[in-house]
Design a protein around this motif. Structure first.
Motif, PDB file in Angstrom:
ATOM      1  N   SER A  12      25.933  47.264  45.997  1.00 59.45           N
ATOM      2  CA  SER A  12      26.687  46.121  45.489  1.00 59.45           C
ATOM      3  C   SER A  12      28.158  46.501  45.512  1.00 59.45           C
ATOM      4  CB  SER A  12      26.264  45.772  44.064  1.00 59.45           C
ATOM      5  OG  SER A  12      26.639  46.818  43.190  1.00 59.45           O
ATOM      6  N   GLU A  13      29.003  45.497  45.494  1.00 59.82           N
ATOM      7  CA  GLU A  13      30.438  45.753  45.495  1.00 59.82           C
ATOM      8  C   GLU A  13      31.110  44.882  44.442  1.00 59.82           C
ATOM      9  OE1 GLU A  13      34.035  44.983  48.567  1.00 59.82           O
ATOM     10  OE2 GLU A  13      32.300  46.053  49.375  1.00 59.82           O
ATOM     11  N   VAL A  14      31.966  45.509  43.651  1.00 59.85           N
ATOM     12  CA  VAL A  14      32.730  44.817  42.617  1.00 59.85           C
ATOM     13  C   VAL A  14      34.194  45.211  42.797  1.00 59.85           C
ATOM     14  CG1 VAL A  14      33.080  44.499  40.139  1.00 59.85           C
ATOM     15  CG2 VAL A  14      30.770  44.827  41.031  1.00 59.85           C
ATOM     16  N   GLU A  15      35.064  44.228  42.732  1.00 63.67           N
ATOM     17  CA  GLU A  15      36.500  44.478  42.899  1.00 63.67           C
ATOM     18  C   GLU A  15      37.224  44.343  41.569  1.00 63.67           C
ATOM     19  OE1 GLU A  15      38.539  44.941  45.715  1.00 63.67           O
ATOM     20  OE2 GLU A  15      36.838  45.044  47.101  1.00 63.67           O
ATOM     21  N   LEU A  16      38.147  45.258  41.316  1.00 62.01           N
ATOM     22  CA  LEU A  16      39.063  45.161  40.192  1.00 62.01           C
ATOM     23  C   LEU A  16      40.428  44.859  40.810  1.00 62.01           C
ATOM     24  CD1 LEU A  16      39.454  47.409  37.137  1.00 62.01           C
ATOM     25  CD2 LEU A  16      41.417  46.930  38.556  1.00 62.01           C
ATOM     26  N   ARG A  17      41.009  43.734  40.411  1.00 58.44           N
ATOM     27  CA  ARG A  17      42.306  43.330  40.967  1.00 58.44           C
ATOM     28  C   ARG A  17      43.289  43.083  39.829  1.00 58.44           C
ATOM     29  NH1 ARG A  17      39.409  38.911  44.433  1.00 58.44           N
ATOM     30  NH2 ARG A  17      38.405  40.236  45.982  1.00 58.44           N
ATOM     31  N   GLY A  27      46.649  41.675  32.721  1.00 62.41           N
ATOM     32  CA  GLY A  27      45.204  41.683  32.813  1.00 62.41           C
ATOM     33  C   GLY A  27      44.717  42.051  34.198  1.00 62.41           C
ATOM     34  N   TYR A  28      43.394  42.121  34.295  1.00 62.96           N
ATOM     35  CA  TYR A  28      42.736  42.529  35.540  1.00 62.96           C
ATOM     36  C   TYR A  28      41.549  41.622  35.798  1.00 62.96           C
ATOM     37  CZ  TYR A  28      45.601  46.648  35.089  1.00 62.96           C
ATOM     38  OH  TYR A  28      46.681  47.483  34.974  1.00 62.96           O
ATOM     39  N   PHE A  29      41.403  41.223  37.053  1.00 60.12           N
ATOM     40  CA  PHE A  29      40.252  40.419  37.453  1.00 60.12           C
ATOM     41  C   PHE A  29      39.116  41.345  37.859  1.00 60.12           C
ATOM     42  CE2 PHE A  29      43.698  37.358  38.343  1.00 60.12           C
ATOM     43  CZ  PHE A  29      43.234  36.295  37.595  1.00 60.12           C
ATOM     44  N   VAL A  30      37.927  41.047  37.366  1.00 61.23           N
ATOM     45  CA  VAL A  30      36.696  41.717  37.780  1.00 61.23           C
ATOM     46  C   VAL A  30      35.959  40.702  38.645  1.00 61.23           C
ATOM     47  CG1 VAL A  30      34.507  42.685  36.983  1.00 61.23           C
ATOM     48  CG2 VAL A  30      36.608  43.120  35.685  1.00 61.23           C
ATOM     49  N   CYS A  31      35.783  41.020  39.932  1.00 60.56           N
ATOM     50  CA  CYS A  31      35.241  40.059  40.897  1.00 60.56           C
ATOM     51  C   CYS A  31      34.006  40.617  41.591  1.00 60.56           C
ATOM     52  CB  CYS A  31      36.281  39.733  41.958  1.00 60.56           C
ATOM     53  SG  CYS A  31      37.861  39.188  41.305  1.00 60.56           S
ATOM     54  N   THR A  73      24.183  55.193  41.370  1.00 61.14           N
ATOM     55  CA  THR A  73      25.494  55.824  41.361  1.00 61.14           C
ATOM     56  C   THR A  73      26.549  54.742  41.594  1.00 61.14           C
ATOM     57  OG1 THR A  73      25.410  56.299  43.733  1.00 61.14           O
ATOM     58  CG2 THR A  73      24.649  58.036  42.243  1.00 61.14           C
ATOM     59  N   VAL A  74      27.730  54.973  41.056  1.00 65.22           N
ATOM     60  CA  VAL A  74      28.848  54.052  41.274  1.00 65.22           C
ATOM     61  C   VAL A  74      30.056  54.883  41.678  1.00 65.22           C
ATOM     62  CG1 VAL A  74      30.377  52.325  40.261  1.00 65.22           C
ATOM     63  CG2 VAL A  74      27.963  52.386  39.591  1.00 65.22           C
ATOM     64  N   GLU A  75      30.647  54.528  42.811  1.00 61.29           N
ATOM     65  CA  GLU A  75      31.850  55.205  43.291  1.00 61.29           C
ATOM     66  C   GLU A  75      33.007  54.224  43.281  1.00 61.29           C
ATOM     67  OE1 GLU A  75      31.403  57.326  46.936  1.00 61.29           O
ATOM     68  OE2 GLU A  75      29.403  58.044  46.398  1.00 61.29           O
ATOM     69  N   ALA A  76      34.212  54.747  43.057  1.00 64.39           N
ATOM     70  CA  ALA A  76      35.408  53.907  43.010  1.00 64.39           C
ATOM     71  C   ALA A  76      36.380  54.330  44.104  1.00 64.39           C
ATOM     72  CB  ALA A  76      36.086  54.025  41.646  1.00 64.39           C
ATOM     73  N   GLU A  77      36.978  53.335  44.750  1.00 68.92           N
ATOM     74  CA  GLU A  77      37.991  53.574  45.779  1.00 68.92           C
ATOM     75  C   GLU A  77      39.259  52.811  45.397  1.00 68.92           C
ATOM     76  OE1 GLU A  77      36.325  52.137  49.430  1.00 68.92           O
ATOM     77  OE2 GLU A  77      34.794  53.692  49.499  1.00 68.92           O
ATOM     78  N   ASP A  78      40.305  53.546  45.023  1.00 63.94           N
ATOM     79  CA  ASP A  78      41.582  52.913  44.685  1.00 63.94           C
ATOM     80  C   ASP A  78      42.296  52.479  45.957  1.00 63.94           C
ATOM     81  OD1 ASP A  78      41.448  53.197  41.900  1.00 63.94           O
ATOM     82  OD2 ASP A  78      42.180  55.257  42.016  1.00 63.94           O
ATOM     83  N   ARG A  79      42.942  51.331  45.880  1.00 60.27           N
ATOM     84  CA  ARG A  79      43.727  50.838  47.015  1.00 60.27           C
ATOM     85  C   ARG A  79      45.165  50.652  46.557  1.00 60.27           C
ATOM     86  NH1 ARG A  79      41.005  45.718  48.634  1.00 60.27           N
ATOM     87  NH2 ARG A  79      40.857  45.582  46.401  1.00 60.27           N
ATOM     88  N   ARG A  80      46.063  51.283  47.294  1.00 56.73           N
ATOM     89  CA  ARG A  80      47.481  51.218  46.954  1.00 56.73           C
ATOM     90  C   ARG A  80      48.274  50.963  48.221  1.00 56.73           C
ATOM     91  NH1 ARG A  80      47.570  52.323  41.979  1.00 56.73           N
ATOM     92  NH2 ARG A  80      49.732  52.686  41.511  1.00 56.73           N
ATOM     93  N   SER A  81      49.492  50.470  48.031  1.00 55.99           N
ATOM     94  CA  SER A  81      50.419  50.255  49.135  1.00 55.99           C
ATOM     95  C   SER A  81      51.809  50.668  48.670  1.00 55.99           C
ATOM     96  CB  SER A  81      50.412  48.779  49.549  1.00 55.99           C
ATOM     97  OG  SER A  81      51.204  48.587  50.696  1.00 55.99           O
ATOM     98  N   ILE A  82      52.712  50.767  49.614  1.00 58.88           N
ATOM     99  CA  ILE A  82      54.086  51.122  49.293  1.00 58.88           C
ATOM    100  C   ILE A  82      54.977  49.928  49.622  1.00 58.88           C
ATOM    101  CG2 ILE A  82      55.974  52.735  49.782  1.00 58.88           C
ATOM    102  CD1 ILE A  82      53.535  54.054  48.475  1.00 58.88           C
ATOM    103  N   ASP A  90      49.756  48.848  43.045  1.00 55.43           N
ATOM    104  CA  ASP A  90      48.319  48.853  42.784  1.00 55.43           C
ATOM    105  C   ASP A  90      47.702  47.590  43.387  1.00 55.43           C
ATOM    106  OD1 ASP A  90      45.741  48.937  41.795  1.00 55.43           O
ATOM    107  OD2 ASP A  90      46.325  48.923  39.692  1.00 55.43           O
ATOM    108  N   LEU A  91      46.862  47.763  44.400  1.00 49.03           N
ATOM    109  CA  LEU A  91      46.195  46.626  45.030  1.00 49.03           C
ATOM    110  C   LEU A  91      44.782  46.422  44.493  1.00 49.03           C
ATOM    111  CD1 LEU A  91      47.293  47.157  48.732  1.00 49.03           C
ATOM    112  CD2 LEU A  91      48.319  45.654  47.011  1.00 49.03           C
ATOM    113  N   GLY A  92      44.372  47.304  43.604  1.00 45.23           N
ATOM    114  CA  GLY A  92      43.052  47.157  43.009  1.00 45.23           C
ATOM    115  C   GLY A  92      42.149  48.325  43.326  1.00 45.23           C
ATOM    116  N   THR A  93      40.942  48.213  42.858  1.00 50.67           N
ATOM    117  CA  THR A  93      39.939  49.253  43.049  1.00 50.67           C
ATOM    118  C   THR A  93      38.626  48.603  43.429  1.00 50.67           C
ATOM    119  OG1 THR A  93      41.026  50.599  41.356  1.00 50.67           O
ATOM    120  CG2 THR A  93      38.775  51.222  41.951  1.00 50.67           C
ATOM    121  N   ARG A  94      37.940  49.205  44.382  1.00 48.00           N
ATOM    122  CA  ARG A  94      36.623  48.722  44.813  1.00 48.00           C
ATOM    123  C   ARG A  94      35.568  49.659  44.236  1.00 48.00           C
ATOM    124  NH1 ARG A  94      34.229  48.261  50.884  1.00 48.00           N
ATOM    125  NH2 ARG A  94      34.169  50.497  50.678  1.00 48.00           N
ATOM    126  N   PHE A  95      34.579  49.079  43.556  1.00 53.56           N
ATOM    127  CA  PHE A  95      33.473  49.842  42.976  1.00 53.56           C
ATOM    128  C   PHE A  95      32.220  49.544  43.785  1.00 53.56           C
ATOM    129  CE2 PHE A  95      36.606  49.474  39.730  1.00 53.56           C
ATOM    130  CZ  PHE A  95      36.547  50.658  39.036  1.00 53.56           C
TER     131      PHE A  95
END
Length: 105
Positions: A12-17, A27-31, A73-82, A90-95
């Motif tokens: 499954s995939e959940v996004e934190l934005r 705040g943060y969106f949980v999608c 198991t749940v893994e998190a991948e942070d997404r960032r840009s410059i 901070d572009l969010g995190t994918r779980f």
């Protein structure tokens, strides 16, 4: 006659934005799928994302025929840009939730 047992996995995939506004992050969106929740603070949003990713992966594993214990198991991948000024955005995190269990085939 013997039963054939195999492993089945589901993801499954959940996004934190972050909710970027002119005044900063509010705040943060949980999608996930067709769900979207607005959570006030990042720590609570991260916890909710982890819980939801695990829950959705388990539900999908059960739909696919997993019986008995499920390893999740749940893994998190942070997404960032410059940005143009060299600042990190901070572009969010994918779980990603992964559930693995046995099934009688």
């Amino acid at each position: 006659m013997g039963a054939v047992v195999g492993n089945i996995s589901a993801e499954s995939e959940v996004e934190l934005r972050p909710n970027h506004t002119a005044d900063g992050i509010h705040g943060y969106f949980v999608c996930a799928d067709d769900r979207q929740e607005l959570v006030k603070d990042r720590a609570t949003a991260v916890e909710r994302c982890r819980e939801l990713a695990a829950q959705l992966a388990q539900e999908e594993a059960r739909k696919r025929g997993v019986v008995g214990d499920i390893r999740v198991t749940v893994e998190a991948e942070d997404r960032r840009s410059i940005d143009s000024k060299g600042l990190s955005i901070d572009l969010g995190t994918r779980f990603i939730g992964t559930a693995i269990g046995g099934a009688v085939l």
